[in-house]
Design a protein around this motif. Structure first.
Motif, PDB file in Angstrom:
ATOM      1  N   LEU A 143      -6.431   7.157  -3.927  1.00 17.56           N
ATOM      2  CA  LEU A 143      -5.799   5.789  -4.463  1.00 17.56           C
ATOM      3  C   LEU A 143      -6.630   5.209  -5.473  1.00 17.56           C
ATOM      4  O   LEU A 143      -6.186   4.681  -6.450  1.00 17.56           O
ATOM      5  CB  LEU A 143      -5.164   5.094  -3.228  1.00 17.56           C
ATOM      6  CG  LEU A 143      -4.738   3.908  -3.604  1.00 17.56           C
ATOM      7  CD1 LEU A 143      -3.475   4.013  -4.447  1.00 17.56           C
ATOM      8  CD2 LEU A 143      -4.035   2.704  -2.593  1.00 17.56           C
ATOM      9  N   GLU A 167       0.878  -1.150  -0.002  1.00 15.38           N
ATOM     10  CA  GLU A 167       0.112   0.032   0.145  1.00 15.38           C
ATOM     11  C   GLU A 167       1.021   1.183   0.099  1.00 15.38           C
ATOM     12  O   GLU A 167       0.623   2.116  -0.685  1.00 15.38           O
ATOM     13  CB  GLU A 167      -0.781   0.112   1.312  1.00 15.38           C
ATOM     14  CG  GLU A 167      -1.808   1.399   1.166  1.00 15.38           C
ATOM     15  CD  GLU A 167      -2.708   1.233   2.358  1.00 15.38           C
ATOM     16  OE1 GLU A 167      -3.441   2.329   2.383  1.00 15.38           O
ATOM     17  OE2 GLU A 167      -3.087   0.457   3.220  1.00 15.38           O
ATOM     18  N   ARG A 184      -7.660  -1.058   2.123  1.00 14.62           N
ATOM     19  CA  ARG A 184      -7.562   0.405   2.082  1.00 14.62           C
ATOM     20  C   ARG A 184      -9.184   0.846   2.270  1.00 14.62           C
ATOM     21  O   ARG A 184      -9.507   1.752   3.150  1.00 14.62           O
ATOM     22  CB  ARG A 184      -7.131   1.042   1.107  1.00 14.62           C
ATOM     23  CG  ARG A 184      -6.945   2.466   0.768  1.00 14.62           C
ATOM     24  CD  ARG A 184      -5.934   3.104   1.343  1.00 14.62           C
ATOM     25  NE  ARG A 184      -6.033   4.615   0.928  1.00 14.62           N
ATOM     26  CZ  ARG A 184      -4.789   5.337   0.801  1.00 14.62           C
ATOM     27  NH1 ARG A 184      -3.585   4.420   0.946  1.00 14.62           N
ATOM     28  NH2 ARG A 184      -4.843   6.512   0.404  1.00 14.62           N
ATOM     29  N   ASP A 186       0.916   3.487  -3.048  1.00 15.96           N
ATOM     30  CA  ASP A 186       0.230   5.030  -2.940  1.00 15.96           C
ATOM     31  C   ASP A 186       1.155   5.925  -3.119  1.00 15.96           C
ATOM     32  O   ASP A 186       0.602   7.044  -3.715  1.00 15.96           O
ATOM     33  CB  ASP A 186      -0.537   5.152  -1.434  1.00 15.96           C
ATOM     34  CG  ASP A 186      -1.229   6.049  -1.139  1.00 15.96           C
ATOM     35  OD1 ASP A 186      -1.834   6.687  -2.010  1.00 15.96           O
ATOM     36  OD2 ASP A 186      -1.144   6.643   0.143  1.00 15.96           O
ATOM     37  N   HIS A 187       2.394   5.825  -2.879  1.00 19.02           N
ATOM     38  CA  HIS A 187       3.598   7.101  -2.887  1.00 19.02           C
ATOM     39  C   HIS A 187       3.772   6.751  -4.421  1.00 19.02           C
ATOM     40  O   HIS A 187       4.293   7.984  -4.869  1.00 19.02           O
ATOM     41  CB  HIS A 187       4.659   6.601  -2.150  1.00 19.02           C
ATOM     42  CG  HIS A 187       4.313   7.182  -0.777  1.00 19.02           C
ATOM     43  ND1 HIS A 187       4.461   8.390  -0.357  1.00 19.02           N
ATOM     44  CD2 HIS A 187       3.708   6.690   0.333  1.00 19.02           C
ATOM     45  CE1 HIS A 187       3.826   8.509   1.095  1.00 19.02           C
ATOM     46  NE2 HIS A 187       3.440   7.361   1.416  1.00 19.02           N
ATOM     47  N   GLU A 221      -2.759  10.554   6.745  1.00 18.06           N
ATOM     48  CA  GLU A 221      -2.135   9.844   5.356  1.00 18.06           C
ATOM     49  C   GLU A 221      -1.430  10.700   4.410  1.00 18.06           C
ATOM     50  O   GLU A 221      -0.783  10.003   3.656  1.00 18.06           O
ATOM     51  CB  GLU A 221      -3.496   9.298   4.889  1.00 18.06           C
ATOM     52  CG  GLU A 221      -4.025   8.119   5.630  1.00 18.06           C
ATOM     53  CD  GLU A 221      -3.568   7.006   5.923  1.00 18.06           C
ATOM     54  OE1 GLU A 221      -2.711   6.395   4.966  1.00 18.06           O
ATOM     55  OE2 GLU A 221      -3.636   6.246   6.877  1.00 18.06           O
TER      56      GLU A 221
END
Length: 175
Positions: A90, A12, A57, A16-17, A84
């Motif tokens: 996302l 995740e 998520r 996500d990044h 977050e």
């Protein structure tokens, strides 16, 4: 931490990044410090891993988000952004990257979108005293718009969206 939790947490964070396409399974293996055999044994494939990440998520997001009032909804979004970070949604980002062409990922995105809209529709019915599809879509657009706009305007935009949403609900409740 068990292996599944370790894998999902690392995946995740990476997805996500850095995005779905930019995150190869080798990066997941390196991040978790597990063997590639162990990683593939637990997740099967990158697509299956992304679908599991999205499912977790979604669960975490809906446990975190308070849909009792418009104020509670936007306060939850503010807390989520503070905890977050602000990188946009996302679910929408991975949908854009994959174009909806990966069935297990598309199913998770659709489930998130449906659940979010249903929860906002229930909020609107409760606060406005009537089922109102247009107001539901307006609040949804403000919520999702604030999520995106916060990436380049900062989290103050969440307050602006909140104020607009309150005004819309107030006007509808007075009708």
């Amino acid at each position: 931490m068990d292996i599944d939790t370790q894998l999902l947490s690392a995946a995740e964070r990476l997805f996500d990044h850095d995005g779905f396409n930019a995150t190869g399974m080798g990066r997941v293996v390196n991040e978790t410090r597990l063997s590639s055999r162990t990683v593939y044994k637990h997740v099967g494939s990158k697509n299956a891993l992304m679908a599991r990440v999205l499912a977790e998520r979604r669960k975490r997001f809906f446990e975190h988000t308070d849909f009792t009032t418009t104020t509670a909804l936007f306060a939850s979004l503010q807390r989520w952004a503070d905890a977050e970070g602000v990188r946009g949604c996302l679910f929408f980002r991975v949908q854009a990257e994959t174009g909806g062409s990966i069935p297990e990922i598309a199913a998770q995105v659709a489930a998130y979108q449906a659940q979010l809209r249903t929860r906002i529709a229930d909020l609107v019915a409760s606060e406005a005293g009537v089922v109102d599809e247009q107001l539901t879509d307006q609040i949804l657009a403000l919520f999702e718009g604030a999520t995106t706009a916060a990436t380049y305007r900062g989290t103050a935009v969440i307050g602006a969206a909140h104020a607009c949403a309150l005004e819309l609900v107030r006007k509808r409740a007075q009708q």
